[in-house]
Enzyme design. Structure first.
Site, PDB file in Angstrom:
ATOM      1  N   GLU A   3      55.189  -5.531  -9.031  1.00 37.09           N
ATOM      2  CA  GLU A   3      54.747  -4.598 -10.082  1.00 37.09           C
ATOM      3  C   GLU A   3      55.030  -5.186 -11.471  1.00 37.09           C
ATOM      4  O   GLU A   3      54.237  -5.031 -12.395  1.00 37.09           O
ATOM      5  CB  GLU A   3      55.449  -3.251  -9.911  1.00 37.09           C
ATOM      6  N   GLU A  13      57.212  -1.307  -0.594  1.00 37.48           N
ATOM      7  CA  GLU A  13      58.011  -0.076  -0.706  1.00 37.48           C
ATOM      8  C   GLU A  13      57.878   0.852   0.493  1.00 37.48           C
ATOM      9  O   GLU A  13      58.824   1.522   0.890  1.00 37.48           O
ATOM     10  CB  GLU A  13      57.625   0.685  -1.985  1.00 37.48           C
TER      11      GLU A  13
END
Ligand SMILES: CCCCCCC[C@H](O)CC(=O)SCCNC(=O)CCNC(=O)[C@H](O)C(C)(C)COP(=O)([O-])OP(=O)([O-])OC[C@H]1O[C@@H](n2cnc3c(N)ncnc32)[C@H](O)[C@@H]1OP(=O)([O-])[O-]
Length: 719
Positions: free
Chosen positions: A103, A123
């Site tokens: 990210e 995640e």
């Protein structure tokens, strides 16, 4: 922290420094914020490169911070500040860019990756979603279908695939930081208007509703009750249908729900438990960090049945020279063909060459004379195994480790058949051995720490999650399975059906319920073991003694099915009916239901209504209670070992963290109370009696699972 330096005169180089994986801890985030500010305010800096030290870009948010009071600058504004910068920022990706690490890279204007780097929004495997803008930026960059695939599975992509998908701008075989610096010099001063991903429109398929409906259905099916993959789909849908800022709000909302969920806790526990089992210890005090493994270059497998074939393939795929021995002519010829086929299929999947030349075959056990390690995988019969170990002890060169793949037999007894019992350990693989990730490494009282260390290291090399456990009947996994299987049979006797029991267990999250699993593995396997133990009495006897063996309740239901030739999928009939022998789809079998009714009548049992809750409590708490006994006996060093065995070897749903973690989530007092209840109702089932350790943990205030090891040590010292 993060270090700032100026290189090539005008490039600000920001290096993340948080070993071992440069996770984005509070200090690391603060370091990045400070370094970015410095780079942007320094007039000599025209462009910026962000990299990680020691050849790894970033392993994402610091998972150890989750569940604590998180301080320091938050990730989202930090990444926004990078993206908003008016100087180009290039991510130099080496090693891994996972979760928050990717990210961070997506917040940069350009990405240069080393060809060996791996990238992923992982995640979901931790019960979360990419909540630092990942669910909003990735679909804008690579499109909704590809982003959904990556985010809902958490899969790692290679640099080559990342380039193809458009996640990175350049892939290099050279030093990625040097290449990124060159890249940064080349883009200095250029407009960044088209480089800020958050400003991109999300490429939206024409029929968004239909696409998301289809994906959601698939994800629900494969999630087996896990909530994070579903939240991931919802977040990507927000990217596809809402402006970026609203999408970000939705991402945060969904993350908040996941963040505090029991599932996230369970999955993060599994992440750390998987790593903790590598730090094994033995009751003697021997440990992973003080025991030196020996290198294994050449290994042998004795017995090329289903297990032996898989083990030989797994060893060869690791790059070892393998001697594969099978003394029976027919099995020998068949195995050679099968093993080559398995290697060819595996190689095709991975786009590599099959390691066919790594295996030499022999029908003579003398061929193993010069190997460093032998894995015996002959039929599960003690007399046969004794003979093999006696032979190996005289044939093998001095110092060869002798391992057995037995799934239940006494490893110490086999060691006693050899001249050097310290070289003997169990290496219990799970079928199919070249696919399943679990390996139980079983040490007896005489196994040397070096033998254990060597088996553990070999397991790791083979890509297995290896767990060191003590020697007892069935070790950890199969010992706990026995009460679970028995409870399922007792439930059938009392009025349940295979469909009801399997339905409850599958809803809980198991890939297959206990009866479907038994049909798949073959009912004859357990039948042979029970025969060997003197438990099987032929025929449908009636009367009170028909369901009692050795003073305890016993269900002959499985034996009766086997007497009818119903061995499961392989014969086309078992607890279910199959279209033909070898078919895999279980179907309702009216014969089985009449048989159960007849059986109950014969034994004077009045069927009662059994609900899913009772199925779960009786099957799972019986298994968990045995887990506590295993801890009490010191067969497993801690709850993590048991949980990892169940998650990797027995399809226990990972989002429930393994049986011992699950018990801690349910509450030990509740588990104790239910076991007491069922033991009272079934006093002829001694293993339902709550284990002492469980009682004592409850009496000491039910400590959380990560404190059990300490509590067990303390309780032991008081005995
Ligand atoms: C309100 C909050 C808002 C949050 C915003 C969301 C942010 C984001 O979306 C969430 C995330 O990034 S979630 C994160 C997403 N990231 C992931 O899913 C990546 C998870 N990590 C991995 O997959 C592997 O560790 C690597 C492939 C990075 C390295 O593999 P390898 O070379 O075989 O090495 P190894 O043996 O595996 O690990 C070595 C040691 O490092 C430790 N550790 C590792 N990562 C850690 C972390 N992130 N953290 C802490 N520790 C971490 C590991 O425990 C071990 O410690 P030990 O004490 O020595 O046992």
């Amino acid at each position: 922290m993060a270090q700032f330096t100026r290189v090539s005169r005008s490039v600000g180089l920001i290096t993340l420094q948080n070993p071992p994986v440069n996770a984005l801890s509070a200090v690391a985030r603060q370091g990045i914020v400070d370094a970015v500010k410095r780079a942007l305010s320094d007039p000599k800096v025209k462009s910026v490169v962000i990299c990680g030290q020691n050849g790894i870009f970033c392993g994402g948010a610091d998972i150890k911070e989750f569940g604590t009071n998180i301080t320091g600058p938050p990730l989202v504004p930090m990444i926004h500040a990078i993206e908003a910068s008016n100087k180009p920022v290039v991510a130099a990706i080496e090693g891994s860019a996972f979760g928050g690490g990717l990210e961070l890279a997506l917040g940069c204007h350009y990405r240069v990756a080393h060809s060996k780097a791996k990238l992923g929004l992982t995640e979901v495997t931790l019960g979360l979603l990419p909540a630092a803008g990942g669910t909003q930026r990735l679909p804008r960059l690579i499109g909704v279908p590809a982003a959904l695939n990556l985010i809902t599975t958490g899969r790692h992509v290679t640099a080559a695939e990342a380039l193809q998908l458009g996640i990175v701008d350049q892939v290099t075989d050279h030093n990625a930081v040097d290449e990124a610096v060159k890249f940064a010099l080349s883009v200095a001063g250029k407009s960044l208007d088209a480089r800020r991903i958050s400003t991109y429109p999300c490429p939206c398929p024409s029929d968004v509703d239909a696409l998301f409906e289809e994906v959601m259905q698939k994800v629900r099916q494969s999630a087996r009750g896990a909530i994070a993959p579903i939240a991931c789909v919802q977040a990507v849908r927000a990217a596809a249908t809402l402006p970026y800022s609203q999408g970000m709000e939705r991402e945060q909302e969904l993350m908040a729900t996941l963040f505090t969920s029991g599932q996230a806790r369970a999955l993060q526990y599994c992440f750390f438990a998987q790593r903790a089992v590598g730090r094994w210890s033995m009751p003697s005090g021997a440990r992973w960090d003080t025991s030196k493994p020996r290198s294994i270059h050449k290994a042998a497998v004795i017995g090329l049945g289903t297990m032996g074939r898989g083990i030989a393939v797994a060893l060869a795929q690791t790059g070892l020279s393998v001697v594969a021995v099978e003394t029976q002519e027919k099995q020998f010829m068949e195995a050679k063909k099968m093993v080559s086929g398995m290697m060819e299929r595996g190689a095709k999947r991975h786009g590599t060459a099959p390691p066919l030349d790594k295996i030499t075959y022999s029908q003579n056990i003398q061929a193993v004379a010069d190997v460093d390690l032998v894995i015996e995988a002959v039929f599960e019969d003690m007399a046969l195994k004794e003979k093999v170990f006696q032979q190996l002890s005289t044939i093998c060169k001095q110092g060869t480790f002798l391992c057995t793949n037995t799934s239940a037999l006494d490893v110490d007894h086999l060691a006693s058949q050899t001249r050097n019992p310290e070289l003997v350990v169990g290496m219990h693989f799970f079928a199919p051995a070249h696919v399943m990730k679990l390996l139980e490494v079983v040490y007896g009282p005489r196994s040397s720490p070096q033998a254990v260390a060597t088996a553990m290291q070999l397991g790791k090399k083979m890509g297995k999650v290896s767990v060191a456990v003590g020697n007892c009947r069935g070790f950890v996994g199969n010992r706990m399975l026995k009460p679970y299987l028995e409870q399922a049979l007792f439930l059938l006797e009392e009025g349940a059906t295979p469909e009801l029991v399997d339905g409850a267990l599958e809803e809980f999250g198991f890939a297959l319920g206990v009866f479907k699993m038994s049909d798949l593995s073959g009912l004859d396997v357990g039948w042979k073991v029970r025969k060997g133990d003197g438990l099987v009495e032929p025929g449908l006897a009636s009367g009170p003694s028909a369901r009692i063996r050795q003073g305890r309740r016993y269900s002959p239901l499985g034996d009766l099915l086997c007497e009818q030739g119903r061995f499961g999928q392989k014969t086309g009939q078992g607890w279910y009916r199959y279209d033909k022998p070898g078919s895999r789809v279980p179907r309702y079998d009216p014969w089985l239901h009449s048989f159960l009714e007849e059986y109950r009548t014969q034994h004077g049992i009045v069927a009662r209504r059994i609900d899913q809750q009772e199925v779960l409590e009786r099957c799972l708490y019986a298994l968990i209670n045995e887990g506590f006994r295993i801890l009490e006996d010191g067969i497993a060093a801690g709850p993590e070992d048991i949980d990892i065995i169940y998650v990797f070897g027995y399809s226990w749903p990972r989002h429930r963290g393994g049986p011992m973690f699950y018990a801690s989530m349910v509450g030990l007092a509740k588990v104790l109370e239910r076991l007491e209840h069922y033991h009272q109702a079934h006093p002829d089932v001694p293993y339902m009696q709550p284990c002492n350790l469980l009682r004592r943990l409850v009496a000491s205030g039910s400590p959380p699972v990560h404190k059990w090891k300490e509590a067990i040590k303390k309780l032991r010292s008081q005995l």
